[in-house]
Design a protein around this motif. Structure first.
Motif, short mmCIF file in Angstrom:
data_model
loop_
_atom_site.label_atom_id
_atom_site.label_comp_id
_atom_site.label_asym_id
_atom_site.label_seq_id
_atom_site.Cartn_x
_atom_site.Cartn_y
_atom_site.Cartn_z
N GLU A 163 0.83 -1.19 0.00
CA GLU A 163 0.00 0.00 0.00
C GLU A 163 0.88 1.25 0.00
N SER A 164 0.47 2.24 -0.81
CA SER A 164 1.19 3.52 -0.84
C SER A 164 0.70 4.37 0.30
N PRO A 165 1.59 5.18 0.86
CA PRO A 165 1.15 6.07 1.93
C PRO A 165 0.18 7.11 1.40
N PRO A 166 -0.76 7.53 2.19
CA PRO A 166 -1.74 8.52 1.73
C PRO A 166 -1.05 9.84 1.39
N SER A 167 -1.54 10.49 0.32
CA SER A 167 -0.96 11.76 -0.10
C SER A 167 -1.64 12.90 0.63
N THR A 168 -0.89 13.96 0.79
CA THR A 168 -1.42 15.15 1.46
C THR A 168 -1.77 16.19 0.41
N ALA A 169 -3.03 16.50 0.23
CA ALA A 169 -3.47 17.45 -0.79
C ALA A 169 -3.08 18.87 -0.39
N THR A 170 -2.61 19.63 -1.37
CA THR A 170 -2.23 21.02 -1.14
C THR A 170 -3.15 21.91 -1.96
N ALA A 171 -3.73 22.87 -1.33
CA ALA A 171 -4.64 23.77 -2.04
C ALA A 171 -3.89 24.53 -3.12
N GLU A 172 -4.52 24.65 -4.29
CA GLU A 172 -3.89 25.39 -5.39
C GLU A 172 -3.85 26.87 -5.05
N PRO A 173 -2.83 27.57 -5.50
CA PRO A 173 -2.79 29.02 -5.29
C PRO A 173 -3.94 29.69 -6.01
N ASN A 174 -4.36 30.81 -5.51
CA ASN A 174 -5.49 31.53 -6.09
C ASN A 174 -5.11 32.99 -6.33
N PRO A 175 -4.22 33.22 -7.32
CA PRO A 175 -3.81 34.60 -7.60
C PRO A 175 -4.95 35.38 -8.25
N ASN A 176 -4.89 36.69 -8.16
CA ASN A 176 -5.87 37.51 -8.88
C ASN A 176 -5.17 38.75 -9.40
N ILE A 177 -5.80 39.37 -10.40
CA ILE A 177 -5.19 40.51 -11.08
C ILE A 177 -6.27 41.47 -11.54
#
Length: 482
Positions: A54-68
């Protein structure tokens, strides 16, 4: 018939004779030598995975949310200053691209805040109205690919009051000739070469005549041979000389002499007489339809014929003597004047008067050194366009460029200028440079914001190395009175 001394040639576009690559260069008058011509992806190993591991569970990282946000300031003419306010949100940097989201960055921003990205006080300089700008950042992927994720866009000039020039909707044009159209122009030539009197009748499609008449003129003389639209026509013309030579027992050198004589018998005319001003080179088809031309025109025609006959040729420009001649590739055993270019000897050919043989030079060029101009090494572009009014204001110009030359076009661009009835430029849009291989084509689009209350026309040009390569101008359109 026991004596064939009359040549009847009727040539139509499309009668293509396979080119015979049996020749290399001109030799002595006794004859010419023949030319003798002498994957897959590697499989990658597949790693097997033990289903019991079994692979270890991955830790999800929130995507950056830039704005302009975008702010622009009109400067003068079609020039603007553009400022952006950006929040990076954990990104190291963001890019501003011009034209498409996949373009190379015009500006890279590595801090949040307000930045002037275009204007007279910036590295980029002022930017023209109608340019499409995109904001994006590098996207990390599991594949070894460069990808950019876009998070904002802006069309320069659209912060002014929205313009909806509906009267420009559907405006279109093309420089690409439709060779399926019917209609031809017929010309007949009679000449005496040595003791042989011959008659030549040619038929040129009307659409091809219009195409060449409308092309923008250039001092790049080799490009007049590189245009491939008349290749099959010139090849068919040359094949008739070959057939005539075969039927009358002529050597290749004699066939070349006959083609030289045909061109030398054309009427010599200066540019002032034929077109009203100097420096108006003609395409081979135009010289035939006019039944003559000046030295550069007849050289271009004969160079096209010799190239289709299988012989190397160059143009010899004697600028200080205000004259142009042809050079035909030949061996060391050929008699007469010659120049050496890239290790090959080229013998002088005079095209503007009768009686001149290979290697014979008139007094006016003796003692002068020519510039050698290569043929068959130039891009030639045709294009089409259509204009659509955007629901957000302004217009979108969809264009298609095609390279019908014989060399790569490395810096091809489309420029659209909207002009008022005094030919003043109202606004301009210009695409980024594109590379188009010989025989290739590409599609692109640009945006512009022409006024919706002004009578105007579109002048569309294709550029090479920043200079106008060819252009066309539409009819004027007038805003609806209601």
């Amino acid at each position: 018939m026991t004596h064939r001394s009359r040549l009847k040639l009727v040539v139509e576009l499309g009668q293509v004779v396979p080119r015979m690559d049996r020749r290399t260069y001109l030799r002595s008058a006794a004859g010419l030598a023949a030319l003798t011509a002498s994957a897959g992806c590697p499989a990658r190993g597949t790693d097997s995975t033990n289903p019991a591991t079994e692979s270890p569970p991955s830790t999800a990282t929130a995507e950056p949310n830039p704005n302009i946000s975008w702010t622009e300031e009109w400067l003068e003419g079609t020039s603007y200053r553009v400022t952006v306010t950006v929040e990076l949100d954990r990104l190291d940097e963001v890019h501003i691209m011009k034209g498409t989201p996949s373009s190379d960055p015009m500006v890279t921003l590595d801090s949040s805040g307000t930045h002037t990205i275009a204007g007279p006080d910036t590295e980029y300089g002022s930017i023209e109205g109608g340019r499409m700008l995109f904001a994006g950042y590098p996207l990390e992927t599991s594949l070894d690919l460069d990808q950019t994720k876009s998070f904002g866009d802006h069309v320069v000039g659209t912060q002014d009051e929205a313009s909806f020039p509906m009267f420009l909707n559907g405006l279109s044009g093309s420089t690409d000739p439709n060779l399926e159209q019917s209609g031809a122009i017929e010309k007949t030539f009679t000449q005496t070469i040595g003791s042989r009197k011959t008659t030549l009748t040619i038929q040129v499609p009307e659409v091809l005549s219009s195409y060449y008449a409308n092309r923008t003129r250039t001092r790049n003389y080799g490009a007049y041979v590189s245009d491939t639209y008349d290749d099959s026509y010139i090849q068919s013309l040359v094949s008739e000389f070959e057939t005539y030579g075969s039927e009358n027992g002529l050597s290749d050198r004699e066939i070349i002499n006959h083609m030289m004589g045909f061109v030398q018998h054309l009427e010599y005319s200066t540019d002032e007489v034929s077109k009203g001003y100097n420096e108006y080179p003609k395409y081979p088809t135009e010289t035939l339809l006019d039944k003559g031309g000046d030295c550069e025109d007849t050289c271009i025609l004969l160079a096209s014929m010799l190239e289709q006959f299988g012989y190397g040729a160059v143009l010899l420009a004697f600028y200080d003597a205000q004259h142009m001649a042809l050079g035909i590739a030949g061996g060391d055993d050929v008699q007469g004047s010659s120049v050496t270019h890239e290790g090959q000897r080229y013998y002088y050919v005079e095209t503007t008067d009768t009686g001149w043989n290979v290697g014979e030079t008139p007094d006016q060029v003796q003692g002068h050194s020519p510039e050698v101009i290569s043929i068959r090494s130039h891009p030639v572009l045709v294009f089409s366009y259509g204009i659509q009014v955007s629901s957000k204001g302004g217009v979108k110009i969809n264009g298609a460029l095609k390279n019908v030359g014989d060399a790569v076009a490395e810096t091809a661009q489309l420029r659209v200028q909207f002009q008022d009835d005094q030919q003043n430029t109202l606004t301009t849009a210009e695409s980024d440079p594109k590379t188009i291989p010989a025989g290739g084509e590409t599609e692109l689009s640009v945006s512009a914001v022409p006024p919706d209350d002004t009578k105007q026309r579109a002048k569309v040009s294709v550029l090479l190395d920043g200079s106008v390569h060819d252009s066309m101008t539409s009819e004027y359109r007038t805003p609806n009175s209601d």
